[in-house]
Design a protein around this motif. Structure first.
Motif, short mmCIF file in Angstrom:
data_model
loop_
_atom_site.label_atom_id
_atom_site.label_comp_id
_atom_site.label_asym_id
_atom_site.label_seq_id
_atom_site.Cartn_x
_atom_site.Cartn_y
_atom_site.Cartn_z
N THR A 105 25.28 22.55 78.32
CA THR A 105 25.38 22.39 77.15
C THR A 105 26.67 22.79 76.32
O THR A 105 27.09 22.66 75.34
N GLY A 106 27.32 23.64 77.20
CA GLY A 106 28.66 24.01 76.67
C GLY A 106 28.75 25.27 76.28
O GLY A 106 29.98 26.07 75.69
N ALA A 107 27.46 26.12 76.29
CA ALA A 107 27.29 27.46 75.88
C ALA A 107 28.07 28.31 77.06
O ALA A 107 28.10 27.85 78.10
N ARG A 108 28.46 29.54 76.65
CA ARG A 108 28.96 30.41 77.87
C ARG A 108 28.01 30.47 78.95
O ARG A 108 28.22 30.79 80.06
N SER A 109 26.50 30.78 78.51
CA SER A 109 25.73 31.22 79.73
C SER A 109 24.55 30.13 79.23
O SER A 109 24.43 29.70 78.14
N CYS A 110 23.86 29.94 80.22
CA CYS A 110 22.58 29.20 80.10
C CYS A 110 21.49 29.82 79.32
O CYS A 110 20.42 29.17 78.86
N PHE A 111 21.63 31.24 79.34
CA PHE A 111 20.69 32.16 78.69
C PHE A 111 21.11 32.38 77.09
O PHE A 111 21.37 33.61 77.02
N TYR A 112 21.27 31.46 76.34
CA TYR A 112 21.65 31.55 74.84
C TYR A 112 20.82 31.59 73.81
O TYR A 112 20.94 31.77 72.53
N ARG A 113 19.44 31.26 74.39
CA ARG A 113 18.21 31.65 73.32
C ARG A 113 17.44 32.86 73.73
O ARG A 113 17.26 33.18 75.24
N LYS A 114 16.58 33.14 73.03
CA LYS A 114 15.71 34.38 73.33
C LYS A 114 14.14 34.01 72.77
O LYS A 114 14.19 33.29 71.58
N LEU A 115 13.33 34.43 73.35
CA LEU A 115 11.77 34.20 72.85
C LEU A 115 11.43 35.39 71.74
O LEU A 115 11.66 36.24 72.20
N ASP A 116 10.94 34.77 70.56
CA ASP A 116 10.94 35.92 69.50
C ASP A 116 9.11 36.27 69.70
O ASP A 116 8.43 35.69 70.74
N ALA A 117 8.48 37.25 69.05
CA ALA A 117 7.18 37.36 68.98
C ALA A 117 6.15 36.82 68.84
O ALA A 117 5.04 36.70 69.14
N GLY A 119 6.52 33.31 69.70
CA GLY A 119 6.50 32.13 70.78
C GLY A 119 7.76 30.97 70.24
O GLY A 119 7.58 30.15 70.98
N ARG A 120 8.47 31.51 69.50
CA ARG A 120 9.58 30.68 68.89
C ARG A 120 11.18 31.02 69.82
O ARG A 120 11.32 32.10 69.89
N LEU A 121 11.70 30.00 70.08
CA LEU A 121 13.12 30.20 70.57
C LEU A 121 14.04 30.41 69.42
O LEU A 121 14.08 29.63 68.67
N MET A 122 14.86 31.52 69.69
CA MET A 122 15.94 31.68 68.59
C MET A 122 17.24 31.95 69.42
O MET A 122 17.16 32.32 70.44
N GLU A 123 18.30 31.86 68.71
CA GLU A 123 19.48 32.27 69.42
C GLU A 123 19.70 33.48 69.78
O GLU A 123 19.27 34.54 69.13
N SER A 124 20.19 33.76 70.68
CA SER A 124 20.25 35.31 71.41
C SER A 124 21.37 35.92 70.92
O SER A 124 22.59 35.28 70.76
#
Length: 126
Positions: A105-117, A119-124
């Motif tokens: 996607t062009g992000a530095r890492s494939c792990f650029y999002r985190k799961l909030d409490a 159950g939604r994804l948000m930017e890490s």
């Protein structure tokens, strides 16, 4: 596996990768400088051999069913500095110097999002 082989695999000095029933083992790639997790992919024997021989991270593409060198089209290769092997040799950590973003996607890492409490994804922020 005979108990002797398990002891060799877990305590010995011989590299005996333990591929799964699908012929793959998991490879986690971390940045050599920051130790940030960049990506997770799978390696078969061919990918593992190519990685060790060339010093560039190679993986088995499950979707395409073939060997691929990370960055072969983008130029964002991963130059391998070390390969760490887990206790039972069924997963490795590739410590690498990235030549650019690791994620497609062009992000530095494939792990650029985190799961909030909720159950939604948000930017890490990591």
């Amino acid at each position: 596996m005979p108990e002797h082989d398990a002891d060799l695999r877990e305590k010995g000095e011989v590299f005996m990768p333990k591929f799964g029933p699908d012929g793959l083992l998991t490879g986690v790639v971390v940045d050599a400088s920051s130790r940030e997790v960049l990506m997770v992919a799978h390696l078969d024997q061919e990918a593992l051999d190519a990685t060790r021989e060339t010093g560039l991270a190679h993986f088995h593409s499950r979707s395409r069913g073939k060997l691929w060198c990370k960055g072969e089209t983008s130029g964002n290769v991963l130059k391998v500095q070390d390969i760490l092997v887990d206790c039972d040799q069924d997963a490795i950590v590739i410590v690498a110097e990235p030549a650019g973003p690791a994620c497609h996607t062009g992000a530095r890492s494939c792990f650029y999002r985190k799961l909030d409490a909720h159950g939604r994804l948000m930017e890490s922020d990591a």
